[in-house]
Design a protein around this motif. Sequence first.
Motif, PDB file in Angstrom:
ATOM      1  N   GLU B 193       0.852  -1.188   0.000  1.00 15.17           N
ATOM      2  CA  GLU B 193       0.000   0.000   0.000  1.00 15.17           C
ATOM      3  C   GLU B 193       0.878   1.225   0.000  1.00 15.17           C
ATOM      4  OE1 GLU B 193      -3.272  -0.113   2.638  1.00 15.17           O
ATOM      5  OE2 GLU B 193      -3.886  -2.107   1.918  1.00 15.17           O
ATOM      6  N   PRO B 194       1.197   1.709  -1.197  1.00 13.24           N
ATOM      7  CA  PRO B 194       2.171   2.803  -1.309  1.00 13.24           C
ATOM      8  C   PRO B 194       1.621   4.121  -0.784  1.00 13.24           C
ATOM      9  CG  PRO B 194       1.152   2.368  -3.426  1.00 13.24           C
ATOM     10  CD  PRO B 194       0.634   1.322  -2.490  1.00 13.24           C
ATOM     11  N   ILE B 195       2.513   4.971  -0.342  1.00 10.39           N
ATOM     12  CA  ILE B 195       2.111   6.315   0.100  1.00 10.39           C
ATOM     13  C   ILE B 195       1.710   7.147  -1.117  1.00 10.39           C
ATOM     14  CG2 ILE B 195       2.836   8.387   1.353  1.00 10.39           C
ATOM     15  CD1 ILE B 195       5.002   6.669   2.690  1.00 10.39           C
ATOM     16  N   TYR B 196       2.476   6.981  -2.194  1.00  6.28           N
ATOM     17  CA  TYR B 196       2.206   7.728  -3.438  1.00  6.28           C
ATOM     18  C   TYR B 196       2.114   6.743  -4.593  1.00  6.28           C
ATOM     19  CZ  TYR B 196       4.048  11.490  -0.521  1.00  6.28           C
ATOM     20  OH  TYR B 196       4.265  12.377   0.502  1.00  6.28           O
ATOM     21  N   ASP B 197       1.244   7.054  -5.549  1.00  5.78           N
ATOM     22  CA  ASP B 197       1.133   6.127  -6.680  1.00  5.78           C
ATOM     23  C   ASP B 197       0.816   6.828  -7.996  1.00  5.78           C
ATOM     24  OD1 ASP B 197      -1.428   6.867  -6.181  1.00  5.78           O
ATOM     25  OD2 ASP B 197      -2.257   4.855  -5.991  1.00  5.78           O
ATOM     26  N   LEU B 198       1.319   8.036  -8.181  1.00  2.78           N
ATOM     27  CA  LEU B 198       1.081   8.785  -9.427  1.00  2.78           C
ATOM     28  C   LEU B 198      -0.411   8.886  -9.729  1.00  2.78           C
ATOM     29  CD1 LEU B 198       3.920   7.334 -11.719  1.00  2.78           C
ATOM     30  CD2 LEU B 198       3.947   9.478 -10.445  1.00  2.78           C
ATOM     31  N   ASP B 199      -1.162   9.215  -8.713  1.00  3.58           N
ATOM     32  CA  ASP B 199      -2.604   9.359  -8.852  1.00  3.58           C
ATOM     33  C   ASP B 199      -2.910  10.719  -9.496  1.00  3.58           C
ATOM     34  OD1 ASP B 199      -5.303   9.588  -8.608  1.00  3.58           O
ATOM     35  OD2 ASP B 199      -5.368   9.363  -6.424  1.00  3.58           O
ATOM     36  N   PRO B 200      -3.595  10.718 -10.662  1.00  3.02           N
ATOM     37  CA  PRO B 200      -3.900  12.003 -11.305  1.00  3.02           C
ATOM     38  C   PRO B 200      -4.677  12.967 -10.401  1.00  3.02           C
ATOM     39  CG  PRO B 200      -4.283  10.209 -12.826  1.00  3.02           C
ATOM     40  CD  PRO B 200      -4.007   9.578 -11.486  1.00  3.02           C
ATOM     41  N   ALA B 201      -5.372  12.443  -9.382  1.00  6.99           N
ATOM     42  CA  ALA B 201      -6.096  13.324  -8.466  1.00  6.99           C
ATOM     43  C   ALA B 201      -5.135  14.093  -7.554  1.00  6.99           C
ATOM     44  CB  ALA B 201      -7.076  12.512  -7.625  1.00  6.99           C
ATOM     45  N   GLU B 202      -3.903  13.626  -7.475  1.00  8.03           N
ATOM     46  CA  GLU B 202      -2.890  14.329  -6.661  1.00  8.03           C
ATOM     47  C   GLU B 202      -1.679  14.611  -7.544  1.00  8.03           C
ATOM     48  OE1 GLU B 202      -1.874  12.286  -3.075  1.00  8.03           O
ATOM     49  OE2 GLU B 202      -3.955  11.705  -2.711  1.00  8.03           O
ATOM     50  N   PRO B 203      -1.787  15.672  -8.325  1.00  4.28           N
ATOM     51  CA  PRO B 203      -0.739  15.917  -9.330  1.00  4.28           C
ATOM     52  C   PRO B 203       0.572  16.440  -8.739  1.00  4.28           C
ATOM     53  CG  PRO B 203      -2.415  17.627  -9.453  1.00  4.28           C
ATOM     54  CD  PRO B 203      -2.872  16.667  -8.397  1.00  4.28           C
ATOM     55  N   ARG B 204       1.383  15.530  -8.274  1.00  7.71           N
ATOM     56  CA  ARG B 204       2.688  15.909  -7.735  1.00  7.71           C
ATOM     57  C   ARG B 204       3.786  15.569  -8.738  1.00  7.71           C
ATOM     58  NH1 ARG B 204       0.334  13.437  -3.072  1.00  7.71           N
ATOM     59  NH2 ARG B 204       0.109  14.905  -1.346  1.00  7.71           N
ATOM     60  N   ALA B 205       4.953  16.190  -8.529  1.00  5.16           N
ATOM     61  CA  ALA B 205       6.131  15.834  -9.328  1.00  5.16           C
ATOM     62  C   ALA B 205       7.091  15.057  -8.440  1.00  5.16           C
ATOM     63  CB  ALA B 205       6.806  17.086  -9.856  1.00  5.16           C
ATOM     64  N   TYR B 206       7.655  13.992  -8.987  1.00  4.50           N
ATOM     65  CA  TYR B 206       8.550  13.125  -8.217  1.00  4.50           C
ATOM     66  C   TYR B 206       9.934  13.077  -8.855  1.00  4.50           C
ATOM     67  CZ  TYR B 206       4.025  11.568  -6.496  1.00  4.50           C
ATOM     68  OH  TYR B 206       2.763  11.541  -5.968  1.00  4.50           O
ATOM     69  N   GLY B 207      10.928  13.277  -8.042  1.00  2.38           N
ATOM     70  CA  GLY B 207      12.295  13.050  -8.500  1.00  2.38           C
ATOM     71  C   GLY B 207      12.863  14.137  -9.389  1.00  2.38           C
ATOM     72  N   GLY B 208      12.314  15.331  -9.297  1.00  2.07           N
ATOM     73  CA  GLY B 208      12.794  16.397 -10.169  1.00  2.07           C
ATOM     74  C   GLY B 208      13.978  17.152  -9.594  1.00  2.07           C
ATOM     75  N   LEU B 209      14.111  18.354 -10.079  1.00  2.00           N
ATOM     76  CA  LEU B 209      15.231  19.206  -9.704  1.00  2.00           C
ATOM     77  C   LEU B 209      15.222  19.500  -8.201  1.00  2.00           C
ATOM     78  CD1 LEU B 209      17.405  20.835 -11.261  1.00  2.00           C
ATOM     79  CD2 LEU B 209      15.744  22.716 -11.360  1.00  2.00           C
ATOM     80  N   VAL B 210      16.348  19.277  -7.550  1.00  2.00           N
ATOM     81  CA  VAL B 210      16.452  19.582  -6.116  1.00  2.00           C
ATOM     82  C   VAL B 210      17.668  20.468  -5.914  1.00  2.00           C
ATOM     83  CG1 VAL B 210      16.654  18.657  -3.793  1.00  2.00           C
ATOM     84  CG2 VAL B 210      15.520  17.323  -5.552  1.00  2.00           C
ATOM     85  N   ASN B 211      17.453  21.579  -5.297  1.00  2.42           N
ATOM     86  CA  ASN B 211      18.569  22.496  -5.099  1.00  2.42           C
ATOM     87  C   ASN B 211      19.427  22.059  -3.909  1.00  2.42           C
ATOM     88  OD1 ASN B 211      17.994  24.104  -7.307  1.00  2.42           O
ATOM     89  ND2 ASN B 211      16.462  25.275  -6.145  1.00  2.42           N
ATOM     90  N   ARG B 212      20.535  22.772  -3.736  1.00  2.00           N
ATOM     91  CA  ARG B 212      21.490  22.378  -2.698  1.00  2.00           C
ATOM     92  C   ARG B 212      20.921  22.483  -1.293  1.00  2.00           C
ATOM     93  NH1 ARG B 212      26.544  25.863  -4.551  1.00  2.00           N
ATOM     94  NH2 ARG B 212      24.810  27.132  -5.258  1.00  2.00           N
ATOM     95  N   ASP B 213      19.836  23.261  -1.148  1.00  4.07           N
ATOM     96  CA  ASP B 213      19.285  23.395   0.197  1.00  4.07           C
ATOM     97  C   ASP B 213      18.354  22.247   0.582  1.00  4.07           C
ATOM     98  OD1 ASP B 213      17.751  24.391  -1.808  1.00  4.07           O
ATOM     99  OD2 ASP B 213      17.112  26.215  -0.776  1.00  4.07           O
ATOM    100  N   HIS B 214      18.149  21.271  -0.287  1.00  7.32           N
ATOM    101  CA  HIS B 214      17.299  20.126   0.077  1.00  7.32           C
ATOM    102  C   HIS B 214      17.951  18.764  -0.156  1.00  7.32           C
ATOM    103  CE1 HIS B 214      13.975  22.795   0.770  1.00  7.32           C
ATOM    104  NE2 HIS B 214      13.969  23.225  -0.474  1.00  7.32           N
ATOM    105  N   TYR B 215      18.847  18.675  -1.138  1.00  6.80           N
ATOM    106  CA  TYR B 215      19.343  17.367  -1.568  1.00  6.80           C
ATOM    107  C   TYR B 215      19.959  16.574  -0.417  1.00  6.80           C
ATOM    108  CZ  TYR B 215      21.731  13.803  -4.327  1.00  6.80           C
ATOM    109  OH  TYR B 215      22.166  12.611  -4.836  1.00  6.80           O
ATOM    110  N   PHE B 216      20.789  17.229   0.362  1.00  7.45           N
ATOM    111  CA  PHE B 216      21.497  16.552   1.456  1.00  7.45           C
ATOM    112  C   PHE B 216      20.494  15.886   2.411  1.00  7.45           C
ATOM    113  CE2 PHE B 216      25.521  17.282   4.318  1.00  7.45           C
ATOM    114  CZ  PHE B 216      25.528  15.936   4.642  1.00  7.45           C
ATOM    115  N   GLU B 217      19.426  16.609   2.728  1.00  4.33           N
ATOM    116  CA  GLU B 217      18.429  16.066   3.657  1.00  4.33           C
ATOM    117  C   GLU B 217      17.746  14.826   3.067  1.00  4.33           C
ATOM    118  OE1 GLU B 217      18.945  19.312   3.193  1.00  4.33           O
ATOM    119  OE2 GLU B 217      19.752  19.627   5.215  1.00  4.33           O
ATOM    120  N   LEU B 218      17.467  14.885   1.755  1.00  7.05           N
ATOM    121  CA  LEU B 218      16.831  13.719   1.124  1.00  7.05           C
ATOM    122  C   LEU B 218      17.745  12.503   1.235  1.00  7.05           C
ATOM    123  CD1 LEU B 218      15.289  15.417  -2.046  1.00  7.05           C
ATOM    124  CD2 LEU B 218      14.077  14.582  -0.033  1.00  7.05           C
ATOM    125  N   ARG B 219      19.043  12.737   1.039  1.00  6.28           N
ATOM    126  CA  ARG B 219      20.005  11.623   1.127  1.00  6.28           C
ATOM    127  C   ARG B 219      20.174  11.171   2.576  1.00  6.28           C
ATOM    128  NH1 ARG B 219      20.912   9.030  -3.769  1.00  6.28           N
ATOM    129  NH2 ARG B 219      19.440  10.356  -4.843  1.00  6.28           N
TER     130      ARG B 219
END
Lengths: 301, 407
Positions: B193-219
Amino acid sequence: MRWAVPEAEFMDPGTLGCQGCGGALSMRMVLKEVGDDAAAVLPACCWSIIDGPWPLHSLNIPVLHTAFETAAVVATGIKAAKRHQGKDTTVIAWAGDGGTFDIGLQALSGAAERNEDILYVCYDNEAYMNTGIQRSSATPVGTWTTTTPDERPEPRPKKDIMAIMAAHRIPYAATATSAYPDDLARKVRTAVAARGGMRFLHVLSACPPGWKMPADQAIEAMRRAVLSKVFPLYELRNGRDLTITVWPDREVAIEEYFELQGRFAPLEHEPQTVEQIRSDVAERWQALVDRHERTMALAGA
Amino acid sequence: MRERLLLTGNHAAAYGAMLSRAEVISAYPITPQTMIVELLSELTASGRLDAEFITVESEHSAMAACVGASAAGARAYTATSGQGLALMHEMLHWAVGARLPIVLTNVSRAMAPGWSIWSDQSDILSQRDVGWMMVFAETVQEAQDFVLWMYRVSEQVYLPGMVGMDAFILSHTAEPLIVHDQEAADAYLPPFEPIYDLDPAEPRAYGGLVNRDHYFELRYKIYESMERAGSLLREAGEEFGEVLGRRYTPLEGYLLDDAEYVVVSAGAMTSNVRQAVRDLRDRGVKVGLLRVIAFRPFPITEVRSLLGGRRKVAVLDRNMSPGHSGIFAEEVRSALFGQPDAPPVYGYVVGIGGRDVRVETVVDVVDDLTVREEPEMALYVGVKGLPIGPLRRDSQITRLQPLEVQP
């Protein structure tokens, strides 16, 4: 003039596209017809930037960013999951010419050969624009790019991606451009309706910085590409039945297309290349017309 | 219904995917993995497994299709080997960064050139740092069960999991296999039961551009999840015992209690190590075995406690990291470094390119270990014409070739 293009918008203003970006306009026009039950895959391309940095997102459909060479197959994977879940979502692979003609060709060919149920859109700005204007196999002969400098402009003609797609016998393939929005809209509509198999749209998309021209000339350049028959608008069913959809209503010389764009400056010193292009364009156009007439004859028209 | 069958490691892996109710399978054939793909094709074609099977045109695309399917909320599975895993490398990273609980079986094979389809763990260990959980099967049973074990943990920590098994020695060798009852398998591994599943009702972008102020935290969150995966693997291994009757642990000790010497091993050759340990015990050598099952996350604390205070440790590496030593030896040394009771670690490189690692080979290694005075980074075992030992000193290039024109 009334265009048969839906009013609905699925792209928000304020994207990171350059002024006059044909790629941004192509996305806007295509999504108007696809609607909101859709998901898109973006491999590395200008649209990796245009959509906006995390947490921003300019499209009203979900987007999965992926590696450069994987647009067609990631879309395939998404579609497989959606099919398994009983959902009819249109899955769009949205790639530039580099991600289609070059690095993504293998995955594209695989998806086309398997007739995957995806809508593949190549927005073609005829070079690697996102990395700063390097030549791709979609770059036309005689063009300046940063890797085909004035001293040695692009020596080879543009790869015929539509012929490659035709060879895969996919149900539907078409060329289009935003300079002819109603033609583009109709083709997207046709492609969406042809669900069940692979659909391919080759959308010429002007890039003012890469084509070295003012931003307000983008539409004019795309229009002249069609009128000069450098980029004819047609559609192909099952890789066989070809129909020309826009017949130029006035004569435009290829020079009138070239002169708008600084990238073609090397051609000024290469009259032989210009003549070669002129004859190639005429020959390809005649071949399209012949196929169009054969299609009509077979259809009994 | 629970069945007891005689099956190969490859078929066991396919049954592992079936018992896991994989929903999208995408794979490309490569020897010696092909039987996995073939059986999964049959299982999906016959409807015994309700899954989408995508016959992609490369391993890179196999993983890319899994990335798409998993991002859209499906349980995705693939299998590969050697060159195929290397080709997937970019997308292995992608699966981690995108936090997708994909499971992959890798049938370890030597890297080309020269072409070799034989057993060698250099392929999977070359993927050490991509951020996949990795476990090494020793038996056909584990080749099946570890697929379920990986999914159980993967879908909790949103990191992908890889099951390693050895070419031919496991992939093509038939052993008795208990194919679990599907209902019991379902009890162990509920639907994803995934948290996200590319549901058109929730139009989010996944895995795109991440600036230096966020990338480290994601890693950083990936590090945290991998840390968590260590204890979850243990819990899920216990749970496997409760629900499906076989208990699994990140490490496994054999005759360790009073062992002065310990042999560290992973994968199918461990069975021969176990026999060698018994034979050596008969001769009065106080030797035991430490089997590494989980390689990522590496069970550092347990390695320390199980190896601390021993007289000597021999690490068997069916892989090479030219310029350093065997990769398991590196890992064990690094875990022990600075521990007050750390034993000396002797690296032994064995069985490269499918050369047999027999019971006698392991006995030779332990005989060498007991008499060798100084620990070596890597001792090469079974190179034709050479005794067990370090690289030949006389063959090493010690001087740069002189320039033709002196500056």
